[in-house]
Design a protein around this motif. Structure first.
Motif, short mmCIF file in Angstrom:
data_model
loop_
_atom_site.label_atom_id
_atom_site.label_comp_id
_atom_site.label_asym_id
_atom_site.label_seq_id
_atom_site.Cartn_x
_atom_site.Cartn_y
_atom_site.Cartn_z
N ARG A 151 0.84 -1.20 0.00
CA ARG A 151 0.00 0.00 0.00
C ARG A 151 0.88 1.25 0.00
O ARG A 151 0.60 2.22 -0.70
N HIS A 201 3.04 1.21 -3.73
CA HIS A 201 2.53 0.85 -5.05
C HIS A 201 2.87 1.95 -6.06
O HIS A 201 2.47 3.09 -5.90
N ASP A 247 1.93 2.73 -9.00
CA ASP A 247 0.87 3.42 -9.73
C ASP A 247 0.21 4.49 -8.85
O ASP A 247 -0.40 5.43 -9.35
N LEU A 248 0.32 4.30 -7.54
CA LEU A 248 -0.25 5.30 -6.63
C LEU A 248 0.75 6.40 -6.32
O LEU A 248 0.41 7.42 -5.73
N HIS A 249 2.01 6.19 -6.69
CA HIS A 249 3.05 7.18 -6.43
C HIS A 249 3.89 7.38 -7.69
O HIS A 249 5.08 7.05 -7.70
N ARG A 294 0.99 3.47 -14.75
CA ARG A 294 1.37 4.89 -14.75
C ARG A 294 2.05 5.31 -16.04
O ARG A 294 1.96 6.46 -16.46
N LEU A 310 -3.92 -2.76 -12.27
CA LEU A 310 -4.00 -1.79 -11.17
C LEU A 310 -5.27 -2.02 -10.35
O LEU A 310 -5.23 -2.03 -9.11
N LEU A 341 -5.47 -2.95 -6.47
CA LEU A 341 -6.20 -2.13 -5.50
C LEU A 341 -7.21 -2.99 -4.74
O LEU A 341 -7.33 -2.90 -3.53
N VAL A 369 -11.00 5.95 -5.59
CA VAL A 369 -9.54 5.95 -5.72
C VAL A 369 -9.13 6.15 -7.18
O VAL A 369 -8.25 6.94 -7.48
N LEU A 407 -6.90 9.07 -8.83
CA LEU A 407 -5.70 8.76 -9.61
C LEU A 407 -5.79 9.38 -11.00
O LEU A 407 -4.81 9.92 -11.51
N TYR A 419 -3.05 11.86 -12.70
CA TYR A 419 -2.36 11.65 -13.97
C TYR A 419 -2.72 12.74 -14.98
O TYR A 419 -1.88 13.15 -15.79
#
Lengths: 299, 85
Positions: free
Chosen positions: A29, A32, A34-36, A85, B46, B50, B64, B68, B72
Motif C-alpha cells: 500500500r 505501489h 501506480d499510486l506514487h 502509470r 491496477l 487495488l 480511488v 488517480l 495523472y
C-alpha cells in the motif's frame, strides 16, 4: 541476488502466513508505484516486496528457502510489475482523463495564468551598496554609482546621512512588465572613515595639536573642518585636554535637526624644547606647583 | 489489442463479469466494444492490485481511481506546459 525476503518484509523467521500477508499489504500500500508516479525508489521497493511475498506466501517454496535449497531469487518469476502509470502519464492516458468539468478547471487555470502574465507588473527593486567619503556624508554631495551592467546612477546624497542609511531612487530598479512601473533602486550607504574627523551624532570631534607657545600665549590658527578651513582664536593659557566648541560647525542642519557642533580637544605638543626654554624651566621647577596634589597622589 | 477472454486468461482469478461490471461502471473504458489495449490491460492490473492486494473493496474503487485519474491528468498537463515553455 535479492535481499533476505524476511528482512524485506520486516517479519521474523517464524512469522505466521497471516503476519507475512499483513506485512506485505502494508508495504504494498505504501509503495505501489501506480499510486506514487514519479518515485522510482518506491517502485524498486515495491518490486522487492512483491518478490519477497511471492516466495514467502507459498508454503512449499518458503520451506525450501528456509532449508537453503533455493536462494532469495529462487528461480522465482516475480509477478510482472505494475506499469499503468506509464500509459496514464502518456497521451494515451487522456482516455481516463477524469470528469468533463475537469477540463474547465484547466481552462480557468490557463486563462488566469494568461491574464496574470498580460497584466502590467511593477519591476523588481534592486539593492546596491555605495561607499561615500566622510565629508560627503556630512555636507551632502552627488556621487556616481556604477551598476553591474555598466549603467551609472547619479546619487544625490543629502547632508548628514548615517552609515547604513538607505536611499531610494524611484524608478531606477528593474523595468516593469507590460507597461508596469519600474522598480526602485535601493542604495545602502557606507561611510569611509576619516583620518582626522570623528562623527558623534550631529557633532564632529577631533584632536587639535598646538604648540606650547600657542597654548600659553594664545593664537589665531587655521583649522580644517568638513566644510572647509576655518580661522579660530585660541585663548591665552589654554591647557592640554581642554575642549573648544565651535557652535554650528558640525553636521549641518538637515531634516528638521539643528546643526551640530565641532568639538576640538587641545593637545599640547612640545617637540624638541630649545635650550632657552630648558634653562627657564630648570629655574621654574623649583617654584612651580605640582599638578599632582590631593589624597590620591600622596604615594 | 486483446479480447475479454484473453484479458481474463492473463489475470487468472479474473471473471468476465468483473470486467464487464467495471466497463459498465466506467472504471474501464475500452476504445471499442470489448477489445482492450495495453493501457486497459495495465489498468486492470491496477484495479486488481487495488482490490485484492490493498483490500480496497469494489465500493472504494471508483473513488480511488477517480483521484488517480486526476493526478495523472495533472501530470500530463504539467508536462505539456513545461514542454511549451
Amino acid at each position: 541476488m535479492a535481499a533476505d525476503p524476511y528482512v524485506t518484509l520486516g517479519v521474523a523467521r517464524d512469522a505466521s502466513p497471516e503476519d507475512i500477508k499483513k506485512a506485505y499489504k502494508k508495504l504494498a500500500r505504501a509503495n505501489h508505484p501506480d499510486l506514487h508516479p514519479g518515485q522510482p525508489e518506491r517502485e524498486a521497493k515495491f518490486k522487492a516486496v512483491s518478490a519477497a511475498n511471492a516466495l514467502l506466501s507459498d508454503a512449499a517454496r518458503r520451506a525450501r528457502f528456509d532449508a537453503g535449497e533455493i536462494d532469495a531469487d529462487g528461480q522465482e518469476r516475480a509477478p510482472p510489475p505494475p506499469r499503468y502509470r506509464e500509459y496514464a502519464d502518456s497521451d494515451a492516458g487522456a482516455r481516463y482523463g477524469g470528469t468533463p468539468d475537469f477540463d474547465d478547471l484547466f481552462a480557468d487555470m490557463f486563462e488566469q495564468r494568461a491574464r496574470a502574465s498580460a497584466a502590467p507588473r511593477r519591476g523588481m527593486d534592486q539593492s546596491y551598496r555605495l561607499t561615500i567619503p566622510f565629508p560627503a556624508a556630512i555636507q551632502g554631495s552627488s556621487e556616481t554609482l556604477t551598476l553591474p551592467g555598466g549603467r551609472t546612477l547619479n546619487v544625490k546624497i543629502p547632508p548628514g546621512v548615517e552609515p547604513g542609511q538607505v536611499l531610494k531612487l524611484r524608478g531606477q530598479g528593474d523595468v516593469g512588465r507590460n507597461n508596469g512601473p519600474a522598480g526602485d533602486a535601493l542604495i545602502e550607504l557606507d561611510i569611509a572613515p576619516h583620518p582626522l574627523f570623528r562623527r558623534d551624532g550631529a557633532d564632529i570631534r577631533y584632536e587639535l595639536p598646538v604648540s606650547l607657545a600657542e597654548a600659553v600665549l594664545g593664537a589665531a590658527i587655521r583649522i580644517p573642518t568638513p566644510s572647509g578651513p576655518l580661522k579660530v582664536t585660541l585663548p591665552a593659557a589654554s591647557d592640554s585636554g581642554q575642549q573648544i566648541r565651535l557652535r554650528g560647525k558640525g553636521v549641518p542642519a538637515h531634516g528638521g535637526q539643528p546643526a551640530g557642533d565641532l568639538l576640538l580637544t587641545l593637545r599640547v605638543v612640545l617637540g624638541t624644547p630649545d635650550p632657552a626654554l630648558v634653562e627657564f624651566l630648570r629655574d621654574h621647577a623649583e617654584t612651580g606647583a605640582s599638578p599632582r596634589q590631593g589624597g590620591e597622589w600622596e604615594a | 489489442m486483446i479480447t475479454i477472454d484473453l484479458l481474463c486468461a492473463r489475470f487468472t482469478p479474473l471473471a468476465p463479469e468483473d470486467v464487464r461490471r467495471w466497463v459498465a461502471d466506467g472504471l474501464l473504458r475500452p476504445e471499442e466494444g470489448e477489445v482492450f489495449g495495453e493501457i486497459d490491460v495495465e489498468r486492470v492490473r491496477l484495479i486488481i492490485d487495488l482490490r485484492d492486494t490493498l483490500d480496497l473493496g469494489e465500493d472504494a474503487l471508483p473513488v480511488v481511481l477517480g483521484l488517480l485519474d486526476q493526478v495523472y491528468a495533472l501530470r500530463r498537463q504539467l508536462r505539456a506546459l513545461t514542454r511549451e515553455d
